[in-house]
Scaffold this motif. Structure first.
Motif, PDB file in Angstrom:
ATOM      1  N   UNK A  35     -23.393  33.418  78.658  1.00 44.66           N
ATOM      2  CA  UNK A  35     -24.361  32.784  79.554  1.00 44.66           C
ATOM      3  C   UNK A  35     -25.768  32.734  78.949  1.00 44.66           C
ATOM      4  N   UNK A  36     -26.514  31.713  79.338  1.00 44.12           N
ATOM      5  CA  UNK A  36     -27.933  31.656  79.008  1.00 44.12           C
ATOM      6  C   UNK A  36     -28.321  30.822  77.815  1.00 44.12           C
ATOM      7  N   UNK A  37     -27.391  30.520  76.911  1.00 46.34           N
ATOM      8  CA  UNK A  37     -27.710  29.739  75.723  1.00 46.34           C
ATOM      9  C   UNK A  37     -27.639  28.246  75.977  1.00 46.34           C
ATOM     10  N   UNK A  38     -27.806  27.467  74.911  1.00 44.83           N
ATOM     11  CA  UNK A  38     -27.835  26.019  75.049  1.00 44.83           C
ATOM     12  C   UNK A  38     -26.541  25.413  75.554  1.00 44.83           C
ATOM     13  N   UNK A  39     -25.397  25.931  75.083  1.00 46.95           N
ATOM     14  CA  UNK A  39     -24.110  25.398  75.536  1.00 46.95           C
ATOM     15  C   UNK A  39     -23.915  25.663  77.024  1.00 46.95           C
ATOM     16  N   UNK A  40     -24.289  26.851  77.458  1.00 50.77           N
ATOM     17  CA  UNK A  40     -24.164  27.223  78.871  1.00 50.77           C
ATOM     18  C   UNK A  40     -25.113  26.386  79.721  1.00 50.77           C
ATOM     19  N   UNK A  41     -26.337  26.206  79.246  1.00 54.51           N
ATOM     20  CA  UNK A  41     -27.303  25.399  79.986  1.00 54.51           C
ATOM     21  C   UNK A  41     -26.801  23.967  80.149  1.00 54.51           C
ATOM     22  N   UNK A  42     -26.192  23.424  79.082  1.00 54.90           N
ATOM     23  CA  UNK A  42     -25.674  22.061  79.141  1.00 54.90           C
ATOM     24  C   UNK A  42     -24.572  21.942  80.196  1.00 54.90           C
ATOM     25  N   UNK A  43     -23.614  22.844  80.152  1.00 52.76           N
ATOM     26  CA  UNK A  43     -22.498  22.778  81.098  1.00 52.76           C
ATOM     27  C   UNK A  43     -22.985  22.856  82.542  1.00 52.76           C
ATOM     28  N   UNK A  44     -23.918  23.748  82.786  1.00 52.53           N
ATOM     29  CA  UNK A  44     -24.397  23.933  84.156  1.00 52.53           C
ATOM     30  C   UNK A  44     -25.307  22.786  84.598  1.00 52.53           C
ATOM     31  N   UNK A 101     -16.394  31.805  77.805  1.00 61.40           N
ATOM     32  CA  UNK A 101     -15.400  32.504  76.980  1.00 61.40           C
ATOM     33  C   UNK A 101     -15.968  32.604  75.565  1.00 61.40           C
ATOM     34  N   UNK A 102     -16.708  33.683  75.306  1.00 56.80           N
ATOM     35  CA  UNK A 102     -17.417  33.812  74.031  1.00 56.80           C
ATOM     36  C   UNK A 102     -16.559  34.493  72.968  1.00 56.80           C
ATOM     37  N   UNK A 103     -16.904  34.207  71.704  1.00 61.35           N
ATOM     38  CA  UNK A 103     -16.253  34.907  70.599  1.00 61.35           C
ATOM     39  C   UNK A 103     -15.861  34.003  69.450  1.00 61.35           C
ATOM     40  N   UNK A 104     -15.881  34.556  68.235  1.00 64.59           N
ATOM     41  CA  UNK A 104     -15.388  33.881  67.025  1.00 64.59           C
ATOM     42  C   UNK A 104     -16.062  32.533  66.789  1.00 64.59           C
ATOM     43  N   UNK A 163     -26.561  38.122  61.082  1.00 62.93           N
ATOM     44  CA  UNK A 163     -26.042  39.101  62.037  1.00 62.93           C
ATOM     45  C   UNK A 163     -25.558  38.321  63.258  1.00 62.93           C
ATOM     46  N   UNK A 164     -24.218  38.246  63.463  1.00 61.34           N
ATOM     47  CA  UNK A 164     -23.697  37.397  64.545  1.00 61.34           C
ATOM     48  C   UNK A 164     -23.831  37.999  65.939  1.00 61.34           C
ATOM     49  N   UNK A 165     -24.266  37.155  66.875  1.00 55.61           N
ATOM     50  CA  UNK A 165     -24.346  37.520  68.292  1.00 55.61           C
ATOM     51  C   UNK A 165     -23.786  36.336  69.086  1.00 55.61           C
ATOM     52  N   UNK A 166     -22.516  36.380  69.506  1.00 50.70           N
ATOM     53  CA  UNK A 166     -21.942  35.248  70.244  1.00 50.70           C
ATOM     54  C   UNK A 166     -22.583  35.017  71.604  1.00 50.70           C
ATOM     55  N   UNK A 167     -23.200  36.068  72.159  1.00 48.21           N
ATOM     56  CA  UNK A 167     -23.869  35.919  73.452  1.00 48.21           C
ATOM     57  C   UNK A 167     -25.362  35.671  73.217  1.00 48.21           C
ATOM     58  N   UNK A 168     -25.869  34.528  73.651  1.00 48.87           N
ATOM     59  CA  UNK A 168     -27.270  34.174  73.397  1.00 48.87           C
ATOM     60  C   UNK A 168     -28.269  35.254  73.806  1.00 48.87           C
ATOM     61  N   UNK A 169     -28.055  35.874  74.951  1.00 51.22           N
ATOM     62  CA  UNK A 169     -28.994  36.895  75.429  1.00 51.22           C
ATOM     63  C   UNK A 169     -29.118  38.034  74.417  1.00 51.22           C
TER      64      UNK A 169
END
Length: 318
Positions: free
Chosen positions: A45-54, A73-76, A182-188
């Motif tokens: 939640x909270x990133x650009x993809x989530x903002x677009x969907x909502x 559904x975050x990951x990979x 450094x990967x962070x799949x969750x924008x927050x």
């Protein structure tokens, strides 16, 4: 010879009609859509993809006359959510946000899915990307970042390995600088990392962190675009610094390949209507996105293939 009664000759005819109807594909018999459509966001939640969907969901619900519950559904690098859609029936009742970062993973020969496995219904947003630092960072500009990156590896918060973010880090490392993805799949988590000092920089789109920019919590130090961005005219673009790499972020809505063409058209037509509204155009402007971001289904595949070739230029061992 005895003549057949009306009931007697109608009975076998009715049988033929019923058999013919049963032979029709289910997709041809069922009104689409007739039930909720699962709307997958392959990121937290909270990133650009989530903002677009909502942003899209209410407009799509109005056009398609069914609900579109958004599921994160975050990951990979977005592949976990994409795989969730790809394992659903190709009946149009599961759609997903699909972004440039996930497409970049196709540059790895070991990737198990292909671009042909998805059917885009439309490209919805295109934005420039940048490196950001926390407002209290001792690195005030790109020159400061370069000086520090020659002394020690700087941690960069990215969406995932193999992403467009990661490609940019690899490209800059090839210029003699020291950056570590450094990967962070969750924008927050990505934003918190740079604000809390757990990462030195974060790679993100300007519009996605607009609230942090306006709140004076972050600032861009370099923008990866063809020309300077009006709102941040004092920030150099990559090619001005000898780092001519431009991988613009795009976000599309896709369905599983093999979905009935009429159903893809229904979704694409609904997206086109939403994209044409004044509200959506204002939102694109607020997101620092290209005014003409929307590309309908007819042109989406060729756009994505062209973007993939652009990424290939920057990928190692390609």
């Amino acid at each position: 010879m005895n003549s057949l009664t009306t009931g007697q000759w109608l009975h076998p005819l009715l049988g033929f009609v019923l058999i013919g109807a049963a032979a029709l594909p289910a997709a041809a018999q069922e009104k689409y859509p007739s039930r909720p459509i699962e709307f997958i966001v392959p990121w937290g939640p909270g990133g650009g993809a989530d903002q677009l969907a909502r942003k899209l969901a209410p407009g799509l619900e109005k056009e398609l006359k069914v609900s579109l519950p958004v599921i994160n559904v975050a990951g990979a690098t977005g592949q976990t959510g994409l795989n969730k859609m790809l394992t659903q029936p190709n009946d149009g009742y599961s759609v997903s946000v699909f972004i440039a970062d996930t497409m970049a993973v196709l540059l790895d020969a070991k990737t198990k899915w292909k671009l042909d496995d998805i059917t885009p219904a439309g490209i919805m947003i295109r934005q420039p990307s940048a490196f950001f630092v926390a407002a209290n960072s001792p690195m005030k500009n790109w020159n400061d970042v370069v000086a520090e990156a020659k002394k020690r590896p700087l941690k960069v918060g990215v969406t995932g390995f193999g992403s467009a973010d990661d490609l940019t880090v690899i490209f800059l490392n090839g210029k003699g600088l020291k950056f570590q993805s450094v990967p962070f799949p969750k924008p927050a988590e990505r934003y918190t990392a740079v604000l809390g000092g757990h990462a030195d920089l974060v790679y993100e789109q300007l519009g996605d962190v607009k609230s942090f920019l306006e709140g004076k919590q972050m600032r861009p130090v370099i923008i990866f675009a063809d020309s300077r961005f009006p709102a941040y005219g004092d920030v150099p673009v990559g090619k001005e610094t000898g780092n001519d790499i431009v991988i613009n972020q795009f976000r599309a809505i896709v369905l599983r390949s093999g979905t009935d063409a009429a159903r893809v058209k229904s979704v694409s037509d609904a997206l086109a209507k939403v994209a044409a509204t004044g509200d959506y155009r204002s939102w694109l402007k607020d997101q620092y996105a290209e005014e003409g971001s929307f590309i309908p289904a007819a042109g989406a595949v060729s756009f994505m293939k062209k973007e993939l070739e652009t990424m290939r230029k920057y990928a190692p061992n390609q």
